[in-house]
Design a protein around this motif. Structure first.
Motif, short mmCIF file in Angstrom:
data_model
loop_
_atom_site.label_atom_id
_atom_site.label_comp_id
_atom_site.label_asym_id
_atom_site.label_seq_id
_atom_site.Cartn_x
_atom_site.Cartn_y
_atom_site.Cartn_z
N UNK A 136 -28.34 -10.92 -46.41
CA UNK A 136 -28.96 -11.75 -45.38
C UNK A 136 -30.48 -11.74 -45.54
N UNK A 137 -31.06 -12.89 -45.90
CA UNK A 137 -32.52 -13.07 -45.94
C UNK A 137 -33.21 -11.98 -46.75
N UNK A 138 -32.76 -11.78 -47.99
CA UNK A 138 -33.37 -10.78 -48.87
C UNK A 138 -34.56 -11.39 -49.60
N UNK A 139 -35.73 -10.80 -49.41
CA UNK A 139 -36.94 -11.19 -50.14
C UNK A 139 -37.56 -9.93 -50.74
N UNK A 140 -37.88 -9.99 -52.03
CA UNK A 140 -38.34 -8.79 -52.72
C UNK A 140 -39.11 -9.18 -53.98
N UNK A 141 -40.20 -8.47 -54.24
CA UNK A 141 -40.96 -8.62 -55.48
C UNK A 141 -40.84 -7.35 -56.30
N UNK B 251 -32.55 -5.40 -46.06
CA UNK B 251 -33.44 -4.35 -46.54
C UNK B 251 -34.03 -3.63 -45.33
N UNK B 252 -33.82 -2.33 -45.27
CA UNK B 252 -34.38 -1.52 -44.18
C UNK B 252 -35.83 -1.13 -44.47
N UNK B 253 -36.11 -0.78 -45.73
CA UNK B 253 -37.47 -0.34 -46.09
C UNK B 253 -37.63 -0.38 -47.59
N UNK B 254 -38.83 -0.71 -48.04
CA UNK B 254 -39.21 -0.65 -49.45
C UNK B 254 -40.44 0.24 -49.56
N UNK B 255 -40.41 1.20 -50.48
CA UNK B 255 -41.57 2.06 -50.64
C UNK B 255 -41.38 3.04 -51.78
N UNK B 256 -42.43 3.83 -52.05
CA UNK B 256 -42.32 4.88 -53.05
C UNK B 256 -41.38 5.97 -52.51
N UNK B 257 -40.87 6.83 -53.39
CA UNK B 257 -40.03 7.92 -52.89
C UNK B 257 -40.72 8.76 -51.81
N UNK B 258 -42.02 9.04 -51.99
CA UNK B 258 -42.74 9.83 -50.99
C UNK B 258 -42.84 9.09 -49.66
N UNK C 196 -53.38 -7.09 -59.24
CA UNK C 196 -53.01 -7.79 -58.02
C UNK C 196 -52.91 -9.30 -58.21
N UNK C 197 -53.63 -9.83 -59.26
CA UNK C 197 -53.64 -11.28 -59.44
C UNK C 197 -52.46 -11.77 -60.28
N UNK C 198 -51.59 -10.87 -60.67
CA UNK C 198 -50.47 -11.23 -61.52
C UNK C 198 -49.24 -11.52 -60.69
N UNK C 199 -48.45 -12.49 -61.13
CA UNK C 199 -47.18 -12.79 -60.47
C UNK C 199 -46.21 -11.64 -60.71
N UNK C 200 -45.36 -11.33 -59.73
CA UNK C 200 -44.35 -10.30 -59.97
C UNK C 200 -43.40 -10.74 -61.07
N UNK C 201 -42.82 -9.78 -61.79
CA UNK C 201 -41.88 -10.12 -62.85
C UNK C 201 -40.61 -10.74 -62.27
N UNK C 202 -40.14 -10.16 -61.16
CA UNK C 202 -38.95 -10.68 -60.49
C UNK C 202 -39.33 -11.02 -59.06
N UNK C 203 -39.03 -12.24 -58.65
CA UNK C 203 -39.39 -12.71 -57.32
C UNK C 203 -38.14 -13.25 -56.63
N UNK C 204 -37.71 -12.57 -55.58
CA UNK C 204 -36.50 -12.95 -54.84
C UNK C 204 -36.92 -13.43 -53.46
N UNK C 205 -36.44 -14.61 -53.06
CA UNK C 205 -36.84 -15.17 -51.77
C UNK C 205 -35.62 -15.68 -50.99
N UNK C 206 -35.51 -15.19 -49.75
CA UNK C 206 -34.55 -15.69 -48.75
C UNK C 206 -33.12 -15.73 -49.29
N UNK C 207 -32.73 -14.69 -49.97
CA UNK C 207 -31.41 -14.67 -50.60
C UNK C 207 -30.31 -14.45 -49.56
N UNK C 208 -29.31 -15.30 -49.62
CA UNK C 208 -28.14 -15.22 -48.75
C UNK C 208 -26.90 -15.25 -49.63
N UNK C 209 -25.97 -14.35 -49.36
CA UNK C 209 -24.71 -14.35 -50.09
C UNK C 209 -23.57 -14.16 -49.11
N UNK C 210 -22.64 -15.13 -49.11
CA UNK C 210 -21.48 -15.06 -48.24
C UNK C 210 -20.20 -15.06 -49.07
N UNK C 211 -19.24 -14.27 -48.61
CA UNK C 211 -17.89 -14.31 -49.15
C UNK C 211 -16.99 -14.77 -48.00
#
Length: 371
Positions: A25-30, A217-224, A3-18
């Protein structure tokens, strides 16, 4: 993972427009080191755009991406640490399998002997030790995909990106290869992101699933978790099969379905609110003679919500029957239940027969109307 380790990939407030179109829109994910994560969703949901932003192929309009503690938000693809496999494989048709796999290593100026050793190791790893002299056109689709995978892994990247890697293959090869890819990923412990629209593929392969829709992002979780505890009606509808019928809240843990009063988990809706009552077909429990549940443990765990219904059309699907159920206190509402072959045989189920079924309390999901 600690738990004390930084995530390998850290995405914050990502916005992409064409232009005027907002793709993300506002993608944040570890994403943790060594995880296998699937981006799942329908066409146009933004999953491939997110993958391309991570790769630097389509730089985001706003927001940050950090990989292994380094801000890579503005770096071009060649300065980022990843290997990528595309849906089309993108192999060089004029190069042998060996040369295709060696391509990235040759660009790094590595010695010929070291390259030859590494290519041999990788072809062994993907199960193609004797195919090095062939050209891509001489290989099957599944073999070409393995070569593309070996090429992506050649430089030992910290991140492996898979863009719908199995969608061009036939069903049998796809099922076989997804197990091989998952096993390979676990053996080399490379952090992996796979884009797919195939829910079965995501459920079978991922450590975690990121369900996307309309650029969010609608939901993040394990397959179960994604399958058993959908957070939104969209997720419930998109993942697996789900009965959805109109109901009305009649208490903090009650809902009315036609003239049928059902107990359900606490939901937070006000009395009288119109809601959608959702339950998976396999969670509907038919009762045999004497009111005993047939073919499931759900009724033992959560008794109640049993009522009479009439079987409508039945469809044989090999390992089970799909039965339409309607009438009784449900009125015109219809439910679809998946019933095992043994239960159908034992209970003599047939169209027109009236039986008692149970909707286990903990398997009911209550959502606001609309997806």
């Amino acid at each position: 993972m600690r738990d004390d380790r930084q995530p390998y990939l850290r995405i914050r407030d990502l916005l992409k427009k064409f232009g005027n179109f907002t793709a993300l829109q506002d993608i944040s994910l570890d994403i943790e080191d060594g995880e296998f994560v699937c981006f799942l969703g329908p066409s146009g949901c933004g999953k491939t755009t997110l993958l391309r932003a991570i790769a630097g192929l389509d730089i985001q309009t706003a927001g940050t991406i950090e990989q292994a503690g380094k801000d890579v938000s503005a770096l071009p693809p060649f300065e980022r640490d990843f290997g990528i496999v595309f849906q089309s494989y993108a192999l060089f048709p004029n190069l042998t399998v060996q040369r295709n796999v060696a391509y990235g290593l040759e660009n790094q100026g590595i010695g010929r002997s070291a390259i030859s050793t590494r290519v041999g190791e990788l072809l062994d790893l993907v199960g193609l030790p004797d195919q090095g002299k062939k050209y891509p056109a001489q290989l099957s689709g599944g073999q070409q995909q393995r070569v593309a995978l070996a090429r992506a892994l050649a430089t030992s990247p910290g991140l492996l990106l898979l863009d719908e890697p199995l969608s061009a293959l036939d069903a049998k090869v796809r099922v076989h290869l997804r197990h091989e890819i998952k096993s390979l990923q676990e053996s080399i412990a490379v952090t992996t992101i796979m884009v797919t629209h195939d829910q079965e593929e995501a459920l079978a392969m991922a450590d975690r699933i990121v369900v996307m829709n309309h650029g969010v992002i609608e939901q993040v979780g394990t397959p179960a978790e994604i399958y058993g505890e959908p957070a939104t009606l969209f997720v419930a509808d998109f993942i697996g099969e789900m009965n959805q019928v109109s109901g009305q809240v009649s208490g903090p843990d009650k809902v009315k379905l036609g003239d049928l009063d059902l107990k359900c988990p606490g939901h937070g809706f006000e009395n009288g609110s119109e809601v959608i009552v959702a339950v998976r077909p396999e969670d509907i429990v038919p009762h045999g003679r004497g009111g005993q549940a047939s073919g499931g443990e759900n009724a033992v765990k959560t008794p109640g919500n049993a009522f009479q219904t009439t079987i409508g059309d039945m469809e044989f699907l090999g390992s089970y029957w799909r039965a339409e159920m309607t009438g009784g206190k449900m009125g015109t509402q219809k439910l679809i239940a998946n019933v095992s072959i043994n239960a159908v045989r034992r209970m003599g189920l047939a169209p027109g027969k009236t039986i008692k079924v149970e909707l286990p309390v903990d398997r009911l999901k209550i959502f606001a109307p609309g997806i």
